[in-house]
Motif scaffolding. Structure first.
Motif, PDB file in Angstrom:
ATOM      1  N   ILE A  77       0.839  -1.190   0.000  1.00  0.00           N
ATOM      2  CA  ILE A  77       0.000   0.000   0.000  1.00  0.00           C
ATOM      3  C   ILE A  77       0.876   1.242   0.000  1.00  0.00           C
ATOM      4  CG2 ILE A  77      -1.801   1.256   1.229  1.00  0.00           C
ATOM      5  CD1 ILE A  77      -2.647  -1.484   2.406  1.00  0.00           C
ATOM      6  N   ASP A  78       0.709   2.041  -1.039  1.00  0.00           N
ATOM      7  CA  ASP A  78       1.476   3.267  -1.215  1.00  0.00           C
ATOM      8  C   ASP A  78       0.658   4.415  -0.622  1.00  0.00           C
ATOM      9  OD1 ASP A  78       2.975   5.412  -2.090  1.00  0.00           O
ATOM     10  OD2 ASP A  78       2.517   5.113  -4.215  1.00  0.00           O
ATOM     11  N   ILE A  79       1.010   4.846   0.596  1.00  0.00           N
ATOM     12  CA  ILE A  79       0.262   5.946   1.213  1.00  0.00           C
ATOM     13  C   ILE A  79       0.809   7.304   0.773  1.00  0.00           C
ATOM     14  CG2 ILE A  79      -0.523   4.568   3.167  1.00  0.00           C
ATOM     15  CD1 ILE A  79       1.586   6.000   4.895  1.00  0.00           C
ATOM     16  N   ALA A  80       1.968   7.304   0.101  1.00  0.00           N
ATOM     17  CA  ALA A  80       2.510   8.549  -0.434  1.00  0.00           C
ATOM     18  C   ALA A  80       1.727   8.994  -1.666  1.00  0.00           C
ATOM     19  CB  ALA A  80       3.985   8.382  -0.775  1.00  0.00           C
ATOM     20  N   SER A  81       1.113   8.047  -2.367  1.00  0.00           N
ATOM     21  CA  SER A  81       0.284   8.331  -3.547  1.00  0.00           C
ATOM     22  C   SER A  81      -1.036   7.584  -3.390  1.00  0.00           C
ATOM     23  CB  SER A  81       0.980   7.867  -4.828  1.00  0.00           C
ATOM     24  OG  SER A  81       2.220   8.488  -4.981  1.00  0.00           O
ATOM     25  N   PRO A  82      -1.909   8.082  -2.521  1.00  0.00           N
ATOM     26  CA  PRO A  82      -3.166   7.363  -2.270  1.00  0.00           C
ATOM     27  C   PRO A  82      -4.106   7.410  -3.470  1.00  0.00           C
ATOM     28  CG  PRO A  82      -3.152   9.453  -1.110  1.00  0.00           C
ATOM     29  CD  PRO A  82      -1.803   9.306  -1.748  1.00  0.00           C
ATOM     30  N   ILE A  83      -5.052   6.482  -3.468  1.00  0.00           N
ATOM     31  CA  ILE A  83      -6.059   6.424  -4.533  1.00  0.00           C
ATOM     32  C   ILE A  83      -7.244   7.299  -4.133  1.00  0.00           C
ATOM     33  CG2 ILE A  83      -7.772   4.918  -5.628  1.00  0.00           C
ATOM     34  CD1 ILE A  83      -5.721   2.712  -5.586  1.00  0.00           C
ATOM     35  N   VAL A 106       2.868  -4.224   3.504  1.00  0.00           N
ATOM     36  CA  VAL A 106       4.005  -3.357   3.225  1.00  0.00           C
ATOM     37  C   VAL A 106       3.440  -1.968   2.986  1.00  0.00           C
ATOM     38  CG1 VAL A 106       5.913  -2.857   1.638  1.00  0.00           C
ATOM     39  CG2 VAL A 106       5.313  -5.242   2.154  1.00  0.00           C
ATOM     40  N   ILE A 107       3.942  -0.988   3.723  1.00  0.00           N
ATOM     41  CA  ILE A 107       3.522   0.395   3.529  1.00  0.00           C
ATOM     42  C   ILE A 107       4.655   1.151   2.854  1.00  0.00           C
ATOM     43  CG2 ILE A 107       2.902   2.570   4.678  1.00  0.00           C
ATOM     44  CD1 ILE A 107       0.676   0.541   4.888  1.00  0.00           C
ATOM     45  N   CYS A 108       4.336   1.767   1.713  1.00  0.00           N
ATOM     46  CA  CYS A 108       5.280   2.634   1.016  1.00  0.00           C
ATOM     47  C   CYS A 108       4.897   4.066   1.389  1.00  0.00           C
ATOM     48  CB  CYS A 108       5.174   2.464  -0.494  1.00  0.00           C
ATOM     49  SG  CYS A 108       5.463   0.775  -1.053  1.00  0.00           S
ATOM     50  N   GLY A 109       5.787   4.740   2.090  1.00  0.00           N
ATOM     51  CA  GLY A 109       5.504   6.098   2.537  1.00  0.00           C
ATOM     52  C   GLY A 109       6.394   7.104   1.855  1.00  0.00           C
ATOM     53  N   SER A 110       6.226   8.345   2.255  1.00  0.00           N
ATOM     54  CA  SER A 110       7.059   9.429   1.741  1.00  0.00           C
ATOM     55  C   SER A 110       8.427   9.365   2.406  1.00  0.00           C
ATOM     56  CB  SER A 110       6.423  10.784   2.059  1.00  0.00           C
ATOM     57  OG  SER A 110       5.114  10.842   1.578  1.00  0.00           O
ATOM     58  N   GLU A 117       5.928   6.813   9.143  1.00  0.00           N
ATOM     59  CA  GLU A 117       6.670   5.640   9.585  1.00  0.00           C
ATOM     60  C   GLU A 117       6.212   5.203  10.978  1.00  0.00           C
ATOM     61  OE1 GLU A 117      11.173   3.862  10.079  1.00  0.00           O
ATOM     62  OE2 GLU A 117      10.924   5.942   9.435  1.00  0.00           O
ATOM     63  N   LEU A 118       6.022   6.145  11.875  1.00  0.00           N
ATOM     64  CA  LEU A 118       5.551   5.815  13.221  1.00  0.00           C
ATOM     65  C   LEU A 118       4.175   5.158  13.161  1.00  0.00           C
ATOM     66  CD1 LEU A 118       5.996   5.941  16.264  1.00  0.00           C
ATOM     67  CD2 LEU A 118       4.986   8.226  16.235  1.00  0.00           C
ATOM     68  N   TRP A 119       3.274   5.708  12.349  1.00  0.00           N
ATOM     69  CA  TRP A 119       1.934   5.144  12.188  1.00  0.00           C
ATOM     70  C   TRP A 119       2.016   3.706  11.672  1.00  0.00           C
ATOM     71  CZ3 TRP A 119      -0.270   3.850   7.372  1.00  0.00           C
ATOM     72  CH2 TRP A 119      -1.603   3.446   7.426  1.00  0.00           C
ATOM     73  N   ALA A 120       2.833   3.489  10.647  1.00  0.00           N
ATOM     74  CA  ALA A 120       2.965   2.150  10.059  1.00  0.00           C
ATOM     75  C   ALA A 120       3.530   1.162  11.073  1.00  0.00           C
ATOM     76  CB  ALA A 120       3.851   2.205   8.814  1.00  0.00           C
ATOM     77  N   TYR A 128       7.967  -1.223   6.333  1.00  0.00           N
ATOM     78  CA  TYR A 128       7.704   0.168   5.976  1.00  0.00           C
ATOM     79  C   TYR A 128       8.828   0.601   5.049  1.00  0.00           C
ATOM     80  CZ  TYR A 128       7.285   5.177   5.995  1.00  0.00           C
ATOM     81  OH  TYR A 128       7.148   6.477   5.571  1.00  0.00           O
ATOM     82  N   LEU A 129       8.461   1.107   3.876  1.00  0.00           N
ATOM     83  CA  LEU A 129       9.455   1.560   2.903  1.00  0.00           C
ATOM     84  C   LEU A 129       9.349   3.076   2.757  1.00  0.00           C
ATOM     85  CD1 LEU A 129       8.892  -1.069   0.065  1.00  0.00           C
ATOM     86  CD2 LEU A 129      10.620  -1.117   1.871  1.00  0.00           C
ATOM     87  N   PRO A 130      10.342   3.825   3.198  1.00  0.00           N
ATOM     88  CA  PRO A 130      10.316   5.275   2.989  1.00  0.00           C
ATOM     89  C   PRO A 130      10.713   5.585   1.549  1.00  0.00           C
ATOM     90  CG  PRO A 130      12.264   4.647   4.236  1.00  0.00           C
ATOM     91  CD  PRO A 130      11.475   3.393   3.979  1.00  0.00           C
ATOM     92  N   GLY A 131       9.735   5.853   0.720  1.00  0.00           N
ATOM     93  CA  GLY A 131       9.982   5.948  -0.710  1.00  0.00           C
ATOM     94  C   GLY A 131       9.897   4.539  -1.263  1.00  0.00           C
ATOM     95  N   VAL A 132       9.856   4.386  -2.546  1.00  0.00           N
ATOM     96  CA  VAL A 132       9.764   3.049  -3.127  1.00  0.00           C
ATOM     97  C   VAL A 132      11.100   2.704  -3.752  1.00  0.00           C
ATOM     98  CG1 VAL A 132       8.579   1.625  -4.830  1.00  0.00           C
ATOM     99  CG2 VAL A 132       7.300   3.290  -3.511  1.00  0.00           C
ATOM    100  N   ALA A 133      11.551   1.501  -3.462  1.00  0.00           N
ATOM    101  CA  ALA A 133      12.852   1.035  -3.939  1.00  0.00           C
ATOM    102  C   ALA A 133      12.792   0.691  -5.427  1.00  0.00           C
ATOM    103  CB  ALA A 133      13.267  -0.190  -3.123  1.00  0.00           C
TER     104      ALA A 133
END
Length: 167
Positions: A77-83, A106-110, A117-120, A128-133
């Protein structure tokens, strides 16, 4: 262990094993949620490369709502670019999936967003992925998720997680 006394019993055991294996493979569903089409394609490609049999990929708010009822083993789930227009729809889906036993989330965040990150981490997500690899890293994490799901059977359950405060 039961000792098989005839070739027929052996064949029946083999068919039963193959049937269980087939059912297990059919459960390898992956949900990919991202409002960014390019990122969504990379995530789906990584899941497919890792052998996830089916991917649910909602592209709008209605499909996102319907995806909540899918039985998936992995959710990215990419929360940096939500639907959709409501960011909370994506966050609510993440919370619901994180509370499900035997679902790896897996949470993809900003990048550099400590609140996300704390929320995830409070949700108890798997990663938790800060940015997407890049593609190789994404494929590696999907392979690892598949390996973990193979070791999680009906007798072992990922513990229920408490809801976390949203970012």
């Amino acid at each position: 262990a039961k000792v098989l006394s005839s070739p027929d019993e052996h064949q029946q055991g083999v068919r039963s094993f193959r049937s269980r294996l087939s059912r297990q493979r059919s459960l390898l569903g992956c949900l990919v949620v991202s409002g960014d089409a390019s990122r969504r394609e990379r995530l789906v490609a990584a899941a497919s490369l890792a052998g996830w049999n089916r991917s649910t990929v909602p592209e709008d708010a209605a499909a996102l709502h319907a995806a909540a009822s899918d039985d998936v083993s992995l959710a990215i789930i990419d929360i940096a670019s939500p639907i959709g227009e409501r960011v909370h729809n994506t966050l609510e889906l993440a919370e619901e999936l994180a509370a499900r036993p035997n679902t790896l989330v897996v949470i993809c965040g900003s990048e550099d967003n400590a609140d996300e990150e704390l929320w995830a981490r409070q949700l108890g997500v798997w990663l938790y992925l800060p940015g997407v690899a890049d593609g190789d890293s994404l494929a590696s994490l999907c392979i690892e998720a598949r390996r973990l799901q193979g070791s999680i059977g009906p007798a072992s359950v990922i513990p229920h997680r408490k809801p976390a405060r949203r970012p």
